[in-house]
Design an enzyme around this catalytic site. Sequence first.
Site: not given
Ligand code: HMG
Length: 390
Positions: A79, A111, A233
Site C-alpha cells: 500500500e 495490510c 496482523h
Molecule cells: P493513543 O490514543 O495515543 O494511545 O493511540 P492510548 O491512549 O489509547 O494508549 C494506548 C494504550 O497504552 C492503552 O491501552 C493505554 O491504556 C496504554 P489499551 O487501553 O488500548 O489496552 N497506556 C499505558 N500502558 C502502560 N503504562 C502506561 C500507559 N499509558 C497508556 N504508562 C492508537 C493508540 C493505537 C489509537 C494509535 O497508536 C494509532 O492511531 N495507531 C495507528 C492505527 C492502528 O494501528 N490501528 C490498529 C488497527 S487497524 C490496522 O491494524 C490496520 C493498519 O495496519 C493499516 C492497514 O491496514 O493498512 C493500521
Amino acid sequence: MSVGIDDISFYSSGMYLPLTSLAAHNGENPDKYRIGLGQDRMSVPAQDEDIVTLAANAAHPLITEANRDQISTVLFATESGIDQSKAAGVYVHRLLKLGSNCRVVELKQACYSATAALQLACGMVARKPNDQVLVIASDIARYGLGTPGEATQGCGAVACIIKRDPRLLDVHPESGCYSEDVMDFWRPNYMDTALVDGKYSTMIYLKALRQSWKNYREDGGLAFDQFARFCYHLPFTKMAEKAHRKLAVTNGVSMPEELLERQIGAGLLYSRQIGNSYSAALYIGIASLLEHDGEDLSGQHIGLFSYGSGCVGEFFSGTVRPGYREYSRREDHLAMLEARQELDYQAYTTHFGRSCPQDGGTHDFAEEAAGRYRLAGVHDHKRVYTEVGE
Ligand code: HMG
C-alpha cells in the site's frame, strides 16, 4: 496435494528509533509504548531505501539457480506504491534476475493484500503443480510527527516461496472473509502519510476478526481448541493480545496470561523491533513464530488472521510441516536486526522529512541503505536501482 509456504525471509531498513527516545520527545511515559502498545523500536528507512529495495533484500536469499526459472509469477503486495502504473515487482524481478517468462503484478488492499496474494498463489500452484510463486509484501508505515499513530510507524518486507509439498507450512483451503466499506485508515493519492481514526480502527479490526472467524467455521475450518498457535496482523503487538483475548471469549475459552504468551508470544518478537510493516506484518509474525517458538511445532495447526483497513479481514489456517526447523533463517534475521544503526530523535526527523524529488531533474542519493540493493537516485522521473558492487 498440499500447497503452502516453502521458504520465508524478511528484511527491514538499516536504521531504527528506540521508542524510549520518541517517548522522551513527546513527553509520554515510555511504558505507554513498551507496554500499552507493545513496541520497543521502529525501523526508519533511508532516502535510498523504498518498497523495492526492501522487497529485493527480503527475497534475495530465496532465489537459487534451481528455482529461478520455476518461479512463474511474482505477486507484490503493498500500500506504499511508488507508481500508479508500473508494478514495483517488475523492478524486483530484474534485480533478482528472474526468468523473462514470468508474470508480475501488484496488489492493494491496505495490510490485507499479502493474504490475497498468498491465496491466489496457492490457487495457481494447485492448477499447475510444478510452478512456484514468489509472494512479496513490502511497506513503509508513516503517520506523521506528533500524531497518535507515530509510535506505530515502521517498515519491512517479507518474501515467501509458495509451492506444492512445502517445507514450512501447509496452507488449508478453508478460509473465512469479511469485507465492509469503512473509513478507519486510508491514504489519498496526494498524501504520503496515512489518515487514521485510531480507536475506531482497533474496533473494526476486532469486528472483522469475529466475522471472519464465523465465516471460517462455516467454511469447515478447525475449532479454536484445535490450534496450537495463532498469528495476527500486527499494527502493534498489543493488538494481537486484544485480538486473541477477543477470539477466546467468542469461543467461550478463558485466556490466562501464561496461555496467551504460549499461543501468540513467539510470533510478536520481530514486530516489537520493527513496528508496523502493513502488508508484511502478519508474515513477519509467522517467521517470528517458526523461528522462536521453544516447542517443536511439527504437525501443529496455526490460526492466522489478516486485516487490512478499509476493510477486509480473513481468517485462515495452516499446519506446520515436520522438519521445518532445518530451513529456519533465524540467524540471518537476527543478525540483520542486530546490525541496524540506532538514530536519535533529531536524526529520525531528518530522515522522516526527506521526500522523493518530483522535478524531473537528476538526483543521486547518498549511500545510506544497509542492504544489497539501493535506490541510487531518480533521473528524469525514473527510479534508478542498483546492487552493491554493480
Ligand atoms: P493513543 O490514543 O495515543 O494511545 O493511540 P492510548 O491512549 O489509547 O494508549 C494506548 C494504550 O497504552 C492503552 O491501552 C493505554 O491504556 C496504554 P489499551 O487501553 O488500548 O489496552 N497506556 C499505558 N500502558 C502502560 N503504562 C502506561 C500507559 N499509558 C497508556 N504508562 C492508537 C493508540 C493505537 C489509537 C494509535 O497508536 C494509532 O492511531 N495507531 C495507528 C492505527 C492502528 O494501528 N490501528 C490498529 C488497527 S487497524 C490496522 O491494524 C490496520 C493498519 O495496519 C493499516 C492497514 O491496514 O493498512 C493500521
